[in-house]
Scaffold this active site. Sequence first.
Site, PDB file in Angstrom:
ATOM      1  N   ASN A  11       1.075  -0.921  -0.074  1.00  0.00           N
ATOM      2  CA  ASN A  11      -0.290   0.090  -0.041  1.00  0.00           C
ATOM      3  C   ASN A  11       1.088   1.411  -0.085  1.00  0.00           C
ATOM      4  O   ASN A  11       1.495   1.718   0.907  1.00  0.00           O
ATOM      5  CB  ASN A  11      -0.914  -0.108   1.220  1.00  0.00           C
ATOM      6  CG  ASN A  11      -2.016   0.817   1.231  1.00  0.00           C
ATOM      7  OD1 ASN A  11      -1.838   2.144   0.424  1.00  0.00           O
ATOM      8  ND2 ASN A  11      -3.347   0.738   2.085  1.00  0.00           N
ATOM      9  N   ARG A  81      -2.951  -2.530  -3.127  1.00  0.00           N
ATOM     10  CA  ARG A  81      -3.796  -1.672  -3.348  1.00  0.00           C
ATOM     11  C   ARG A  81      -3.606   0.023  -4.086  1.00  0.00           C
ATOM     12  O   ARG A  81      -2.704   0.617  -4.342  1.00  0.00           O
ATOM     13  CB  ARG A  81      -3.950  -0.346  -2.475  1.00  0.00           C
ATOM     14  CG  ARG A  81      -5.025   0.315  -2.101  1.00  0.00           C
ATOM     15  CD  ARG A  81      -4.999   1.085  -0.200  1.00  0.00           C
ATOM     16  NE  ARG A  81      -6.057   1.364  -0.570  1.00  0.00           N
ATOM     17  CZ  ARG A  81      -6.006   2.697   0.161  1.00  0.00           C
ATOM     18  NH1 ARG A  81      -4.893   3.466   0.115  1.00  0.00           N
ATOM     19  NH2 ARG A  81      -7.248   3.674   0.067  1.00  0.00           N
ATOM     20  N   HIS A 170     -13.148   2.869  -0.730  1.00  0.00           N
ATOM     21  CA  HIS A 170     -13.122   1.959   0.362  1.00  0.00           C
ATOM     22  C   HIS A 170     -13.755   1.197   0.087  1.00  0.00           C
ATOM     23  O   HIS A 170     -13.974   0.199   0.360  1.00  0.00           O
ATOM     24  CB  HIS A 170     -13.369   2.606   1.964  1.00  0.00           C
ATOM     25  CG  HIS A 170     -13.780   3.755   2.545  1.00  0.00           C
ATOM     26  ND1 HIS A 170     -13.581   4.592   3.221  1.00  0.00           N
ATOM     27  CD2 HIS A 170     -11.908   4.035   2.716  1.00  0.00           C
ATOM     28  CE1 HIS A 170     -13.137   5.133   3.383  1.00  0.00           C
ATOM     29  NE2 HIS A 170     -12.014   4.818   3.516  1.00  0.00           N
ATOM     30  N   LEU A 202     -16.387   3.100   9.045  1.00  0.00           N
ATOM     31  CA  LEU A 202     -15.751   4.786   9.833  1.00  0.00           C
ATOM     32  C   LEU A 202     -14.843   4.761  10.638  1.00  0.00           C
ATOM     33  O   LEU A 202     -14.537   4.143  11.431  1.00  0.00           O
ATOM     34  CB  LEU A 202     -17.152   4.282  10.979  1.00  0.00           C
ATOM     35  CG  LEU A 202     -18.340   4.698  10.944  1.00  0.00           C
ATOM     36  CD1 LEU A 202     -19.402   4.233  11.343  1.00  0.00           C
ATOM     37  CD2 LEU A 202     -18.492   5.513   9.792  1.00  0.00           C
ATOM     38  N   GLY A 203     -13.477   5.046   9.424  1.00  0.00           N
ATOM     39  CA  GLY A 203     -12.294   4.839  10.088  1.00  0.00           C
ATOM     40  C   GLY A 203     -12.540   6.694  10.085  1.00  0.00           C
ATOM     41  O   GLY A 203     -12.796   7.348  10.724  1.00  0.00           O
ATOM     42  N   ARG A 234     -12.730  15.725   7.033  1.00  0.00           N
ATOM     43  CA  ARG A 234     -13.250  15.578   5.603  1.00  0.00           C
ATOM     44  C   ARG A 234     -15.015  15.851   5.941  1.00  0.00           C
ATOM     45  O   ARG A 234     -14.863  15.172   7.011  1.00  0.00           O
ATOM     46  CB  ARG A 234     -13.398  14.442   4.640  1.00  0.00           C
ATOM     47  CG  ARG A 234     -12.226  14.365   4.277  1.00  0.00           C
ATOM     48  CD  ARG A 234     -12.180  13.226   2.765  1.00  0.00           C
ATOM     49  NE  ARG A 234     -10.786  13.350   2.551  1.00  0.00           N
ATOM     50  CZ  ARG A 234     -10.077  11.730   2.621  1.00  0.00           C
ATOM     51  NH1 ARG A 234     -11.268  10.216   2.695  1.00  0.00           N
ATOM     52  NH2 ARG A 234      -9.007  11.405   2.226  1.00  0.00           N
ATOM     53  N   MET A 276     -11.608   9.313  17.818  1.00  0.00           N
ATOM     54  CA  MET A 276     -12.744   9.582  18.200  1.00  0.00           C
ATOM     55  C   MET A 276     -13.100   9.559  20.109  1.00  0.00           C
ATOM     56  O   MET A 276     -13.695   9.296  21.003  1.00  0.00           O
ATOM     57  CB  MET A 276     -14.010   8.833  18.051  1.00  0.00           C
ATOM     58  CG  MET A 276     -15.108   8.382  18.179  1.00  0.00           C
ATOM     59  SD  MET A 276     -15.802   9.979  18.363  1.00  0.00           S
ATOM     60  CE  MET A 276     -16.940  10.079  16.596  1.00  0.00           C
ATOM     61  N   ARG A 277     -11.505   8.689  20.429  1.00  0.00           N
ATOM     62  CA  ARG A 277     -10.908   8.196  21.788  1.00  0.00           C
ATOM     63  C   ARG A 277     -11.424   9.021  22.738  1.00  0.00           C
ATOM     64  O   ARG A 277     -11.835   9.948  23.519  1.00  0.00           O
ATOM     65  CB  ARG A 277      -9.873   7.166  22.259  1.00  0.00           C
ATOM     66  CG  ARG A 277     -10.192   5.736  21.748  1.00  0.00           C
ATOM     67  CD  ARG A 277      -8.878   5.161  21.205  1.00  0.00           C
ATOM     68  NE  ARG A 277      -8.312   5.929  20.124  1.00  0.00           N
ATOM     69  CZ  ARG A 277      -7.172   5.228  19.620  1.00  0.00           C
ATOM     70  NH1 ARG A 277      -6.354   3.827  19.838  1.00  0.00           N
ATOM     71  NH2 ARG A 277      -6.674   5.918  18.325  1.00  0.00           N
ATOM     72  N   GLY A 325     -15.916   2.306  13.798  1.00  0.00           N
ATOM     73  CA  GLY A 325     -16.772   1.702  13.678  1.00  0.00           C
ATOM     74  C   GLY A 325     -17.156   0.142  14.720  1.00  0.00           C
ATOM     75  O   GLY A 325     -17.387  -0.542  15.282  1.00  0.00           O
ATOM     76  N   GLU A 326     -15.835   0.025  14.311  1.00  0.00           N
ATOM     77  CA  GLU A 326     -15.095  -1.826  15.503  1.00  0.00           C
ATOM     78  C   GLU A 326     -15.512  -1.138  16.209  1.00  0.00           C
ATOM     79  O   GLU A 326     -15.456  -1.582  17.426  1.00  0.00           O
ATOM     80  CB  GLU A 326     -13.890  -2.040  14.990  1.00  0.00           C
ATOM     81  CG  GLU A 326     -13.656  -2.081  13.506  1.00  0.00           C
ATOM     82  CD  GLU A 326     -12.744  -2.843  12.894  1.00  0.00           C
ATOM     83  OE1 GLU A 326     -11.387  -3.117  13.945  1.00  0.00           O
ATOM     84  OE2 GLU A 326     -12.446  -2.331  11.482  1.00  0.00           O
ATOM     85  N   ASN A 327     -15.087   0.161  17.137  1.00  0.00           N
ATOM     86  CA  ASN A 327     -14.243   0.431  18.583  1.00  0.00           C
ATOM     87  C   ASN A 327     -15.091   1.212  19.642  1.00  0.00           C
ATOM     88  O   ASN A 327     -15.557   1.178  20.604  1.00  0.00           O
ATOM     89  CB  ASN A 327     -12.817   0.717  18.622  1.00  0.00           C
ATOM     90  CG  ASN A 327     -11.993  -0.030  18.138  1.00  0.00           C
ATOM     91  OD1 ASN A 327     -11.607  -1.112  18.741  1.00  0.00           O
ATOM     92  ND2 ASN A 327     -10.614   0.234  16.598  1.00  0.00           N
ATOM     93  N   GLU A 377      -8.435  -5.171   4.270  1.00  0.00           N
ATOM     94  CA  GLU A 377      -8.504  -4.913   3.535  1.00  0.00           C
ATOM     95  C   GLU A 377      -6.795  -5.490   2.260  1.00  0.00           C
ATOM     96  O   GLU A 377      -6.928  -5.873   0.901  1.00  0.00           O
ATOM     97  CB  GLU A 377      -8.004  -3.283   2.630  1.00  0.00           C
ATOM     98  CG  GLU A 377      -9.646  -2.757   3.401  1.00  0.00           C
ATOM     99  CD  GLU A 377      -9.448  -1.049   3.229  1.00  0.00           C
ATOM    100  OE1 GLU A 377      -9.386  -0.485   4.636  1.00  0.00           O
ATOM    101  OE2 GLU A 377      -9.270  -0.361   2.463  1.00  0.00           O
TER     102      GLU A 377
END
Length: 400
Positions: A11, A81, A170, A202-203, A234, A276-277, A325-327, A377
């Site tokens: 990547n 990628r 994505h 959601l990253g 963004r 987000m944390r 999204g995962e956390n 990915e």
Amino acid sequence: MTAATRVLVLNSGSSSLKYQLIDMAGPVPGARRPARGVVERIGEPGSGVADHAAALRTVGEELAAAGHGLDSPGLLAVGHRAVHGGTRFTGPTLVDNGVLAEMEKLVPLAPLHNPANIAGIRVARDLRPDLPQVAVFDTAFHATLPEHAWRYALDPAVADAHAIRRYGFHGTSHAYVSRAAAELLGRDPAGPGGFNVIVLHLGNGASASAVAGGRCVETSMGMTPLEGLVMGTRSGDLDPAVIFHLAREAGMATDAIDTLLNKRSGLVGLCGDNDMREIGRRIAEGDERARLAFDVYVHRIRKYVGAYTAVLGRVDALAFTAGVGENSAAVRAAALRGLEGLGVELDPVRNALRGSGPRVVSTPGSAVAVAVVPTDEELEIATQTRDLVGERGLSLPPPQ
Ligand code: AMP
């Protein structure tokens, strides 16, 4: 002779080169990853890594130290990628000079990303001209969007002359997660009746997609990754007239507006933080700006869940993925609060449990299953590369 079963996934970004060596042999392809890492600060003063060629030499040294040098006969192919495939690349593509020339033509659509991807492919090919190099495009999974979804409401003569349309990004993640969600729920993605899922990636970048029977029918990013959800930096959706207003009233130049919307908006623009944390910690301390940023962020997700429910007609599952999204149980809970009318019932206990694998976080009675599905990915790129190249490898034309 050793069977060639490993795919090197690269990547290449403008200043970094991430790699993973993935073994596709065995009952669970990708379960073994003998080496992974990242070379950073490519081309920066004092970094010692002058360019992508130097970065790949470093990767080669790291792989050799792990006992899997670039000259290893176990290497089947390199999977790259690639960000923007335009309308030209709608699936994984074996790279030759013609493909590189087509990718060059797409640079104006992704001026930051495509040149780095091309550089990565060139240096890998120079080091191992005998190996198949496969490009896996971020846009490819969205090639199935119907025209009424990909076309902007502009004069087609103007839009088509400048390749202006919605492409979506994505895609590698949306492809992987939509399939993994079907697997988790014991459904065949394209089986009888179909499996309809809304994927929320959601990253730091964020996008939603609507997938029906394994085919993507709608997605939130557009001609560029700027459209759609609120992201780390963004803005996502915005009245385009904001741009004219900034130019006319604030005297901002085009590049300054580009930087404002791509780098200094979204969560960071609203509250100064894009993690987000950290936003969660600030909210717990009563910080109003962080609270507002969170509310704007989850409101946008709700709007897309509603819109994509209408697009799909029937939704079997919602799948949350990527860093947030995962956390973030708080984001999932806030985004889906009060959606029982749409058949969505989050289980607060399951939602709050931390875990690392794919899991269901809705109540047993929820008509729409809600799942957390960690994205992968690199594995998706390795799988598409292996499937294209075949287990024994392609017979390649002589190096060009
Ligand atoms: P990604 O682009 O998928 O790597 O996601 C990166 C983003 O995920 C970070 O900017 C954080 O906002 C978010 N993130 C990562 N870990 C957590 C966590 N434990 N809780 C909430 N958000 C997280």
